[in-house]
Design a protein around this motif. Structure first.
Motif, PDB file in Angstrom:
ATOM      1  N   ILE A  39       0.646  -1.069  -0.076  1.00 60.41           N
ATOM      2  CA  ILE A  39      -0.084  -0.071   0.094  1.00 60.41           C
ATOM      3  C   ILE A  39       0.637   1.087   0.092  1.00 60.41           C
ATOM      4  N   ALA A  40       2.020   1.306   0.720  1.00 61.94           N
ATOM      5  CA  ALA A  40       2.778   2.436   0.701  1.00 61.94           C
ATOM      6  C   ALA A  40       3.570   2.743  -0.524  1.00 61.94           C
ATOM      7  N   GLU A  48       4.230   4.219   8.190  1.00 62.86           N
ATOM      8  CA  GLU A  48       3.635   4.519   9.752  1.00 62.86           C
ATOM      9  C   GLU A  48       2.501   5.368   9.548  1.00 62.86           C
ATOM     10  N   TYR A  49       2.124   5.988   8.461  1.00 67.90           N
ATOM     11  CA  TYR A  49       0.712   6.536   8.447  1.00 67.90           C
ATOM     12  C   TYR A  49      -0.319   5.492   8.240  1.00 67.90           C
ATOM     13  N   ILE A  50       0.218   4.498   7.239  1.00 69.94           N
ATOM     14  CA  ILE A  50      -0.946   3.360   6.795  1.00 69.94           C
ATOM     15  C   ILE A  50      -1.054   2.587   8.144  1.00 69.94           C
ATOM     16  N   GLU A  51       0.087   2.283   8.740  1.00 62.80           N
ATOM     17  CA  GLU A  51      -0.334   1.332  10.034  1.00 62.80           C
ATOM     18  C   GLU A  51      -1.177   2.106  11.022  1.00 62.80           C
ATOM     19  N   TYR A  80      -8.645   8.105  -0.103  1.00 59.50           N
ATOM     20  CA  TYR A  80      -7.523   7.717  -1.158  1.00 59.50           C
ATOM     21  C   TYR A  80      -6.910   6.421  -0.621  1.00 59.50           C
ATOM     22  N   LEU A  81      -6.599   6.386   0.690  1.00 67.60           N
ATOM     23  CA  LEU A  81      -5.991   5.148   1.253  1.00 67.60           C
ATOM     24  C   LEU A  81      -6.888   4.049   0.995  1.00 67.60           C
ATOM     25  N   ARG A  86      -8.313  -1.348  -1.098  1.00 66.56           N
ATOM     26  CA  ARG A  86      -9.202  -1.995  -1.673  1.00 66.56           C
ATOM     27  C   ARG A  86      -8.722  -2.693  -3.131  1.00 66.56           C
ATOM     28  N   ASN A  87      -7.981  -1.779  -3.921  1.00 62.52           N
ATOM     29  CA  ASN A  87      -7.542  -2.419  -5.093  1.00 62.52           C
ATOM     30  C   ASN A  87      -6.511  -3.506  -4.972  1.00 62.52           C
ATOM     31  N   ILE A  88      -5.489  -3.047  -3.935  1.00 64.80           N
ATOM     32  CA  ILE A  88      -4.508  -4.127  -3.554  1.00 64.80           C
ATOM     33  C   ILE A  88      -4.940  -5.414  -3.236  1.00 64.80           C
TER      34      ILE A  88
END
Length: 195
Positions: A39-40, A48-51, A80-81, A86-88
């Motif tokens: 995702i990153a 870190e933001y995603i976690e 956006y995240l 979802r796509n991944i």
């Protein structure tokens, strides 16, 4: 045989560990931390933001979603995240046999018939014991941290799926790891996945 297993879990229930063991037993790919890295890479956001934000609400209540920054089309960084995640997750499910932990994967893949959706929960005492022993939780109130973490997961799930996190009807299997133990949870999941 089920091609994809999604593991939704309460913080401190052992769901990540159970998911990893299921993947090892079945010879499936396992996506948890690897998913964060993917995702990153795709989003350009930090790991870190995603976690921190990929599974949690931006605040302690739904008003947090109203006050996050939005672009001209009304989308926030969280939106956006969500789209990137979802796509991944959809791509990983297409790619091959895997176990995916968290990130609303049960909802994202809900229309696929080759998935087994599992929710892992545990009683408060076992969760408190686990986060103190495994994560080095040293705060005076691990119970407070557990409640807050699970509350923000539940709000995020509700916001993006319009479903209630942890409700049995959203999963094929709901397991209490504090009663069954991790080993039995792994056995039950792998057994169902092979049917």
């Amino acid at each position: 045989m089920k091609k994809v297993i999604t593991i939704s879990r309460e913080f401190g229930s052992g769901g990540r560990t159970i998911g990893k063991e299921v993947a090892e037993k079945l010879g499936y790919a396992f996506y948890d931390k690897d998913l964060i890295e993917k995702i990153a890479e795709e989003s350009g956001l930090s790991k870190e933001y995603i976690e921190e934000h990929g599974e949690s609400s931006p605040g302690r209540n739904y008003f947090g979603y109203a006050f996050v920054g939005r672009d001209a089309s009304g989308n926030s960084v969280g939106d956006y995240l969500w789209r990137v995640q979802r796509n991944i997750i959809e791509e990983l499910a297409e790619k091959g046999n895997c176990v995916i932990v968290g990130r609303c994967a049960d909802y994202i893949l809900r229309k696929r018939t080759d998935c087994l959706h599992v929710f892992i929960h545990a009683d408060m005492e076992k969760k408190k014991e686990r986060i103190v022993n495994l994560y080095g939780e040293t705060s005076a109130s691990p119970e407070k941290r557990l409640r807050e973490k699970n509350k923000t997961r539940a709000m995020n799930y509700k916001y993006y799926t319009d479903r209630t996190w942890g409700m049995a009807e959203n999963y094929h299997l709901s397991l209490d790891s504090s009663v069954l133990g991790e080993k039995k949870c792994v056995e039950l999941i792998t057994g169902l996945a092979k049917e």
